[in-house]
Design a protein around this motif. Sequence first.
Motif, PDB file in Angstrom:
ATOM      1  N   PRO A  29       0.738  -1.065  -0.117  1.00  0.00           N
ATOM      2  CA  PRO A  29       0.092   0.109  -0.117  1.00  0.00           C
ATOM      3  C   PRO A  29       1.045   1.160  -0.146  1.00  0.00           C
ATOM      4  CG  PRO A  29      -0.849  -1.529   1.613  1.00  0.00           C
ATOM      5  CD  PRO A  29       0.421  -2.113   1.137  1.00  0.00           C
ATOM      6  N   GLY A  30       0.537   2.038  -0.785  1.00  0.00           N
ATOM      7  CA  GLY A  30       1.256   3.418  -0.885  1.00  0.00           C
ATOM      8  C   GLY A  30       2.772   3.327  -1.605  1.00  0.00           C
ATOM      9  N   LYS A  31       3.075   2.144  -2.164  1.00  0.00           N
ATOM     10  CA  LYS A  31       4.319   2.175  -2.757  1.00  0.00           C
ATOM     11  C   LYS A  31       4.289   1.657  -4.104  1.00  0.00           C
ATOM     12  CE  LYS A  31       6.783   0.883   1.592  1.00  0.00           C
ATOM     13  NZ  LYS A  31       7.971  -0.039   2.129  1.00  0.00           N
ATOM     14  N   GLU A  32       5.289   1.670  -4.924  1.00  0.00           N
ATOM     15  CA  GLU A  32       5.395   1.476  -6.405  1.00  0.00           C
ATOM     16  C   GLU A  32       5.327  -0.165  -6.471  1.00  0.00           C
ATOM     17  OE1 GLU A  32       7.478   5.227  -8.525  1.00  0.00           O
ATOM     18  OE2 GLU A  32       8.517   3.322  -8.386  1.00  0.00           O
ATOM     19  N   ARG A  33       5.205  -0.667  -7.339  1.00  0.00           N
ATOM     20  CA  ARG A  33       5.172  -2.000  -7.846  1.00  0.00           C
ATOM     21  C   ARG A  33       6.745  -2.449  -7.867  1.00  0.00           C
ATOM     22  NH1 ARG A  33       1.322  -4.859 -11.915  1.00  0.00           N
ATOM     23  NH2 ARG A  33      -0.027  -3.910 -10.198  1.00  0.00           N
ATOM     24  N   GLU A  34       7.316  -3.474  -7.143  1.00  0.00           N
ATOM     25  CA  GLU A  34       8.500  -3.814  -6.839  1.00  0.00           C
ATOM     26  C   GLU A  34       8.669  -5.239  -7.348  1.00  0.00           C
ATOM     27  OE1 GLU A  34      11.530  -4.866  -3.072  1.00  0.00           O
ATOM     28  OE2 GLU A  34       9.348  -4.644  -2.899  1.00  0.00           O
ATOM     29  N   PHE A  35      10.081  -5.190  -8.315  1.00  0.00           N
ATOM     30  CA  PHE A  35      10.390  -6.592  -8.643  1.00  0.00           C
ATOM     31  C   PHE A  35      10.866  -7.509  -7.845  1.00  0.00           C
ATOM     32  CE2 PHE A  35      12.442  -9.771 -11.303  1.00  0.00           C
ATOM     33  CZ  PHE A  35      13.494 -10.059 -10.973  1.00  0.00           C
ATOM     34  N   VAL A  36      10.465  -8.711  -7.758  1.00  0.00           N
ATOM     35  CA  VAL A  36      10.689  -9.848  -6.781  1.00  0.00           C
ATOM     36  C   VAL A  36      11.734 -10.832  -7.398  1.00  0.00           C
ATOM     37  CG1 VAL A  36       9.735 -11.644  -5.364  1.00  0.00           C
ATOM     38  CG2 VAL A  36       8.530  -9.394  -5.733  1.00  0.00           C
ATOM     39  N   ALA A  37      11.321 -11.473  -8.608  1.00  0.00           N
ATOM     40  CA  ALA A  37      12.064 -12.515  -9.261  1.00  0.00           C
ATOM     41  C   ALA A  37      11.466 -12.790 -10.647  1.00  0.00           C
ATOM     42  CB  ALA A  37      11.879 -13.855  -8.245  1.00  0.00           C
ATOM     43  N   THR A  38      12.493 -13.315 -11.165  1.00  0.00           N
ATOM     44  CA  THR A  38      12.185 -13.777 -12.616  1.00  0.00           C
ATOM     45  C   THR A  38      13.079 -14.895 -13.241  1.00  0.00           C
ATOM     46  OG1 THR A  38      11.827 -13.181 -15.035  1.00  0.00           O
ATOM     47  CG2 THR A  38      13.866 -12.406 -13.763  1.00  0.00           C
ATOM     48  N   VAL A  39      12.403 -15.691 -13.954  1.00  0.00           N
ATOM     49  CA  VAL A  39      13.070 -17.023 -14.374  1.00  0.00           C
ATOM     50  C   VAL A  39      12.804 -17.143 -15.859  1.00  0.00           C
ATOM     51  CG1 VAL A  39      10.788 -18.314 -14.043  1.00  0.00           C
ATOM     52  CG2 VAL A  39      13.062 -19.565 -13.902  1.00  0.00           C
ATOM     53  N   ILE A  40      13.836 -17.661 -16.393  1.00  0.00           N
ATOM     54  CA  ILE A  40      13.749 -17.851 -18.197  1.00  0.00           C
ATOM     55  C   ILE A  40      12.893 -19.089 -18.414  1.00  0.00           C
ATOM     56  CG2 ILE A  40      16.102 -16.613 -18.206  1.00  0.00           C
ATOM     57  CD1 ILE A  40      17.231 -19.362 -18.903  1.00  0.00           C
ATOM     58  N   GLN A  41      12.831 -19.099 -19.693  1.00  0.00           N
ATOM     59  CA  GLN A  41      11.940 -20.155 -20.007  1.00  0.00           C
ATOM     60  C   GLN A  41      12.211 -21.529 -19.823  1.00  0.00           C
ATOM     61  OE1 GLN A  41      12.942 -17.574 -21.862  1.00  0.00           O
ATOM     62  NE2 GLN A  41      11.543 -16.689 -23.411  1.00  0.00           N
ATOM     63  N   SER A  42      13.524 -21.960 -19.650  1.00  0.00           N
ATOM     64  CA  SER A  42      14.112 -23.071 -19.630  1.00  0.00           C
ATOM     65  C   SER A  42      14.108 -23.490 -17.943  1.00  0.00           C
ATOM     66  CB  SER A  42      15.398 -23.534 -19.922  1.00  0.00           C
ATOM     67  OG  SER A  42      16.405 -22.724 -19.189  1.00  0.00           O
ATOM     68  N   GLY A  43      13.907 -22.371 -17.165  1.00  0.00           N
ATOM     69  CA  GLY A  43      13.995 -22.434 -15.703  1.00  0.00           C
ATOM     70  C   GLY A  43      15.410 -22.751 -15.204  1.00  0.00           C
ATOM     71  N   ARG A  44      16.279 -22.503 -15.942  1.00  0.00           N
ATOM     72  CA  ARG A  44      17.915 -22.801 -15.616  1.00  0.00           C
ATOM     73  C   ARG A  44      18.372 -21.158 -14.933  1.00  0.00           C
ATOM     74  NH1 ARG A  44      19.856 -26.543 -20.433  1.00  0.00           N
ATOM     75  NH2 ARG A  44      18.703 -28.301 -19.860  1.00  0.00           N
ATOM     76  N   SER A  45      17.911 -20.418 -15.241  1.00  0.00           N
ATOM     77  CA  SER A  45      18.370 -19.083 -14.703  1.00  0.00           C
ATOM     78  C   SER A  45      17.272 -17.997 -14.087  1.00  0.00           C
ATOM     79  CB  SER A  45      19.114 -18.287 -15.954  1.00  0.00           C
ATOM     80  OG  SER A  45      19.694 -17.060 -15.521  1.00  0.00           O
TER      81      SER A  45
END
Length: 124
Positions: A41-57
Amino acid sequence: QVQLAESGGGLVQAGGSLTLSCAASGRTISAYVMGWFRQAPGKEREFVATVIQSGRSTIYGDSVKGRFTISRDNAKNTVYLQMNSLKSEDTAVYYCAAAAAIIPPVSSDKYTSWGQGTQVTVSS
């Protein structure tokens, strides 16, 4: 476009764990980079995590590194976010997102499909 639906949110005590799921429909997620973002609440959207298509990175935001783990099961068309050692500052609405990208983006504007979000509340 792929449709996304998050689940698994809820109320948990500080130090506890929670696993979020993101079920996709309409298209297979195997072609997409998948990410998790959150917004308190009251804050900007924050990046948490991401994973590439293969799941390896994977890439993690500094605030969750070492505590959260993103994974994907392309056969089940589902992405997960395992959250451990939760803190009160992790309280937010968590969103799953998909990006048609080669290099996994950490910026929300690169993601073209979004779920409705699931609330995570960590009590101290």
